[in-house]
Design a protein around this motif. Structure first.
Motif, PDB file in Angstrom:
ATOM      1  N   PHE A 144       0.866  -1.184   0.000  1.00  0.00           N
ATOM      2  CA  PHE A 144       0.000   0.000   0.000  1.00  0.00           C
ATOM      3  C   PHE A 144       0.900   1.230   0.000  1.00  0.00           C
ATOM      4  CE2 PHE A 144      -2.657   3.341   1.889  1.00  0.00           C
ATOM      5  CZ  PHE A 144      -3.771   3.242   1.054  1.00  0.00           C
ATOM      6  N   ALA A 145       0.654   2.115  -0.952  1.00  0.00           N
ATOM      7  CA  ALA A 145       1.494   3.315  -1.108  1.00  0.00           C
ATOM      8  C   ALA A 145       2.970   2.928  -1.213  1.00  0.00           C
ATOM      9  CB  ALA A 145       1.268   4.285   0.050  1.00  0.00           C
ATOM     10  N   PRO A 204      -9.283  -3.619  -5.444  1.00  0.00           N
ATOM     11  CA  PRO A 204     -10.239  -2.505  -5.297  1.00  0.00           C
ATOM     12  C   PRO A 204      -9.998  -1.637  -4.071  1.00  0.00           C
ATOM     13  CG  PRO A 204     -11.387  -4.525  -5.890  1.00  0.00           C
ATOM     14  CD  PRO A 204      -9.972  -4.912  -5.601  1.00  0.00           C
ATOM     15  N   ASP A 205      -9.372  -2.204  -3.023  1.00  0.00           N
ATOM     16  CA  ASP A 205      -9.159  -1.424  -1.797  1.00  0.00           C
ATOM     17  C   ASP A 205      -7.914  -0.547  -1.858  1.00  0.00           C
ATOM     18  OD1 ASP A 205      -7.157  -3.279  -1.657  1.00  0.00           O
ATOM     19  OD2 ASP A 205      -7.755  -4.149   0.268  1.00  0.00           O
ATOM     20  N   GLY A 206      -7.265  -0.491  -3.046  1.00  0.00           N
ATOM     21  CA  GLY A 206      -6.099   0.372  -3.199  1.00  0.00           C
ATOM     22  C   GLY A 206      -4.777  -0.320  -2.946  1.00  0.00           C
ATOM     23  N   LEU A 266     -16.606  -5.577  -5.056  1.00  0.00           N
ATOM     24  CA  LEU A 266     -16.867  -5.444  -6.486  1.00  0.00           C
ATOM     25  C   LEU A 266     -15.661  -4.902  -7.239  1.00  0.00           C
ATOM     26  CD1 LEU A 266     -20.443  -3.836  -6.338  1.00  0.00           C
ATOM     27  CD2 LEU A 266     -19.848  -6.263  -6.412  1.00  0.00           C
ATOM     28  N   MET A 267     -15.601  -5.243  -8.520  1.00  0.00           N
ATOM     29  CA  MET A 267     -14.615  -4.630  -9.400  1.00  0.00           C
ATOM     30  C   MET A 267     -14.934  -3.137  -9.510  1.00  0.00           C
ATOM     31  SD  MET A 267     -12.423  -6.904 -10.634  1.00  0.00           S
ATOM     32  CE  MET A 267     -11.899  -6.592 -12.319  1.00  0.00           C
TER      33      MET A 267
END
Length: 404
Positions: free
Chosen positions: A156-157, A197-199, A292-293
């Protein structure tokens, strides 16, 4: 009707108080090597202050009204400016004395319990022996219904936040974002990279591919099924009988508990805070959207924006799920006020291990916490059966191998 009580506190978060909490947040971040974006500092400071106030309110409730059922704290932002936030924090709860007044005895339901007949068990056994699916390692590319193990590095990041080893899944193609869709057609040791999807950013390495292969079981190949304690067809038959009977009584208790919750709810009428219903409804919607996508999620968000009938239906479903979860929680706590039901970690682990070895049970989302929750529900259901029908309780308790 079973009513709730509410404690509220007004938060005027500005000037000296805001700066004090911001400094505390920064000091904590420095001490723990966390990076904080300055545009987020007000929110972080508010969250820290709200947690302190929440802890204070909960302590007050527990002191004034021990053993209360305390619901999710709700924070309503009244006014928000660059350096000032006004909000109201509320916590609703049900008194122990009110939970103890819930009428369980007069909410009795009738639901017949039957063990599966031997003919049915024999049929299952014969079908499984003649059409048993063994998992055999494959060198081919991954297909639908294969079982795979993989490692995952999650970023993440641009920072590695989690490493998972030997995750096991059954490959099932879905319409939305999932590891399943990514791995189909890939090979062992192949590296897969993707944005979730959650980054988060995932790097996945395939370790093993197992392909289901239909086989007739014999005493010679029975060891290939790798089930503890199963060394012959007779052992296999006994296990099928045992596991199927266990699954049968577990399904019975689940259905019984659902019906009992409805009966108790209708008899007693639980008053649930609208703010908490709305909070949990939104949480249910958010959890659904996260699966979801991105493109599908955006289309659903557009439906909510345009208030389509489909969006209204989803919202109503999420709301009913929220209300149902409160009904279950209140009922369980009403039961717990008059009994010493508990589920130990050791008990949950033992049940988890047995379910993993069960032929009849097939729950890919099984976890220790889920098993612990299931055992709690089963014990609460058994308690209700016990006060409503002792003869039935003796039968079900014996078959499920639980007592209360």
């Amino acid at each position: 009707m079973v009513n709730f009580k509410t404690k509220k506190i007004f938060i005027d978060f500005q000037d000296e108080l805001l700066n004090k909490e911001k400094n505390e947040a920064l000091m904590t971040a420095i001490a723990t090597n966390q990076k904080i974006r300055m545009e987020d500092i007000n929110k972080i400071a508010l969250n820290g202050y709200v947690k302190k106030q929440t802890d204070t309110l909960i302590k007050e409730i527990n002191t004034e009204s021990p053993k209360s059922l305390i619901l999710q704290p709700i924070l309503n932002i009244i006014e928000e400016k660059e350096n000032a936030i006004k909000a109201e924090l509320s916590i609703s709860y049900y008194l122990f004395s009110d939970l103890n007044k819930v009428d369980l005895e007069n909410s009795k339901i009738e639901l017949e319990y039957q063990q599966p007949p031997v003919e049915y068990l024999d049929e299952i056994y014969n079908n499984m022996v003649n059409n048993y699916t063994l998992l055999k390692e494959s060198k081919e590319a991954i297909k639908q219904d294969d079982f795979i193990t993989f490692d995952a590095d999650i970023y993440f990041a641009d920072q590695l936040v989690k490493q998972e080893k030997n995750i096991e899944i059954e490959v099932k193609q879905t319409n939305d974002f999932s590891i399943n869709n990514l791995v189909i057609g890939k090979n062992k040791n192949e590296l897969i990279e993707t944005n979730a999807p959650d980054g988060t950013f995932w790097k996945i390495t395939i370790n093993k591919i197992l392909r289901p292969t239909v086989t007739k079981l014999t005493n010679e190949n029975i060891s290939e099924i790798r089930l503890s304690g199963v060394n012959s067809l007779e052992d296999f038959k006994n296990k099928i009988y045992y596991d199927t009977r266990k699954e049968n009584v577990q399904l019975y208790l689940l259905k019984f508990y659902e019906n009992a919750i409805n009966s108790i709810t209708n008899k007693n009428e639980f008053n649930i805070p609208e703010e908490n219903i709305n909070y949990n409804t939104n949480l249910n919607i958010d959890n659904y959207l996260m699966q979801l996508m991105p493109e599908h999620r955006q289309s659903i968000l557009e439906e909510f924006k345009n208030k389509t009938q489909n969006a209204k239906n989803m919202l109503e479903t999420a709301r009913m799920q929220a209300i149902s979860s409160f009904n279950i929680s209140i009922t369980e706590n009403a039961i717990l006020t008059r009994t010493k039901i508990e589920v130990t970690d050791e008990e949950a682990q033992d049940k988890f291990n047995k379910l993993k070895e069960s032929i009849a049970s097939n729950n890919p989302n099984m976890s220790i916490e889920n098993v612990k929750r299931m055992l709690k529900h089963q014990k609460c259901a058994l308690y209700l059966i016990k006060i409503w029908d002792k003869e039935l309780y003796e039968k079900v308790s014996k078959d499920i191998e639980l007592d209360v």
